[in-house]
Design a protein around this motif. Structure first.
Motif, short mmCIF file in Angstrom:
data_model
loop_
_atom_site.label_atom_id
_atom_site.label_comp_id
_atom_site.label_asym_id
_atom_site.label_seq_id
_atom_site.Cartn_x
_atom_site.Cartn_y
_atom_site.Cartn_z
N PRO A 183 8.63 18.29 -19.07
CA PRO A 183 9.48 16.89 -18.70
C PRO A 183 8.71 15.72 -19.29
O PRO A 183 7.40 15.71 -18.89
N ASP A 184 9.43 14.69 -19.93
CA ASP A 184 8.92 13.61 -20.14
C ASP A 184 9.91 12.51 -20.03
O ASP A 184 10.54 11.65 -20.80
N LEU A 240 22.05 23.95 -22.86
CA LEU A 240 21.55 22.72 -21.93
C LEU A 240 22.05 21.42 -22.57
O LEU A 240 22.49 20.62 -21.71
N ARG A 241 22.10 21.16 -23.74
CA ARG A 241 22.51 20.04 -24.27
C ARG A 241 23.89 19.68 -24.05
O ARG A 241 24.30 18.66 -23.70
N ARG A 263 9.18 22.95 -28.89
CA ARG A 263 7.87 22.50 -29.57
C ARG A 263 6.87 23.55 -28.94
O ARG A 263 6.68 23.51 -27.73
N GLY A 264 6.39 24.33 -29.83
CA GLY A 264 5.33 25.26 -29.78
C GLY A 264 5.47 26.07 -28.41
O GLY A 264 4.87 26.29 -27.46
N GLY A 265 6.96 27.04 -28.58
CA GLY A 265 7.07 27.95 -27.54
C GLY A 265 7.73 27.34 -26.34
O GLY A 265 7.90 27.79 -25.12
N ALA A 266 7.83 25.83 -26.22
CA ALA A 266 8.26 25.20 -24.95
C ALA A 266 9.35 24.19 -25.30
O ALA A 266 9.59 23.92 -26.59
N VAL A 267 10.09 23.72 -24.32
CA VAL A 267 11.16 22.87 -24.71
C VAL A 267 10.71 21.31 -23.96
O VAL A 267 10.30 21.33 -22.96
N LEU A 268 10.79 20.37 -24.70
CA LEU A 268 10.32 19.21 -24.42
C LEU A 268 11.50 18.59 -24.13
O LEU A 268 12.65 18.35 -24.88
N LEU A 269 11.75 17.86 -22.80
CA LEU A 269 12.83 16.74 -22.39
C LEU A 269 12.22 15.52 -22.32
O LEU A 269 11.41 15.31 -21.70
N LEU A 329 23.73 11.45 -21.94
CA LEU A 329 23.62 11.71 -23.29
C LEU A 329 22.23 11.19 -24.08
O LEU A 329 22.03 11.36 -25.10
N GLY A 330 21.43 10.60 -23.41
CA GLY A 330 20.03 9.95 -23.96
C GLY A 330 18.99 10.81 -23.71
O GLY A 330 17.85 10.30 -23.94
N ILE A 331 19.13 12.07 -23.32
CA ILE A 331 17.95 12.94 -23.26
C ILE A 331 17.88 13.76 -24.27
O ILE A 331 18.89 14.45 -24.81
#
Length: 86
Positions: A69-70, A16-17, A35-41, A28-30
């Motif tokens: 998503p954040d 993904l990266r 975290r805890g079984g999930a992926v934080l963006l 490039l800034g994402i």
């Protein structure tokens, strides 16, 4: 940041990266973190369309792994009207 993950999550995050940094997206800034079984963006993007594109790519790469998503939309457009000063 855990990039090893379980069940291939680390590989999927690395992929993904790479896609986000590639020529088609060039974001490039994402930050991508497991975290805890999930992926934080997290990070900032220029438009809602760009945010949606990033989320689509994340869903493709991460499969069943939940995505949190954040992503903040920051417009670089000039204001529509002038500022009125007292």
């Amino acid at each position: 940041m855990n990039t090893t993950g379980t069940g291939g999550t680390g590989y999927r995050i690395a992929r993904l990266r790479e896609r986000l940094a590639g020529d088609d997206v060039a974001e490039l800034g994402i930050r991508v973190e497991e975290r805890g079984g999930a992926v934080l963006l997290s990070g900032t993007v220029a438009t809602a369309v760009r945010r949606d594109e990033i989320l689509r790519i994340a869903a493709e790469e991460l499969g069943e792994t939940p995505v949190r998503p954040d992503l903040v939309i920051v417009s670089a457009e000039p204001p529509d009207s002038g500022e009125e000063l007292p």
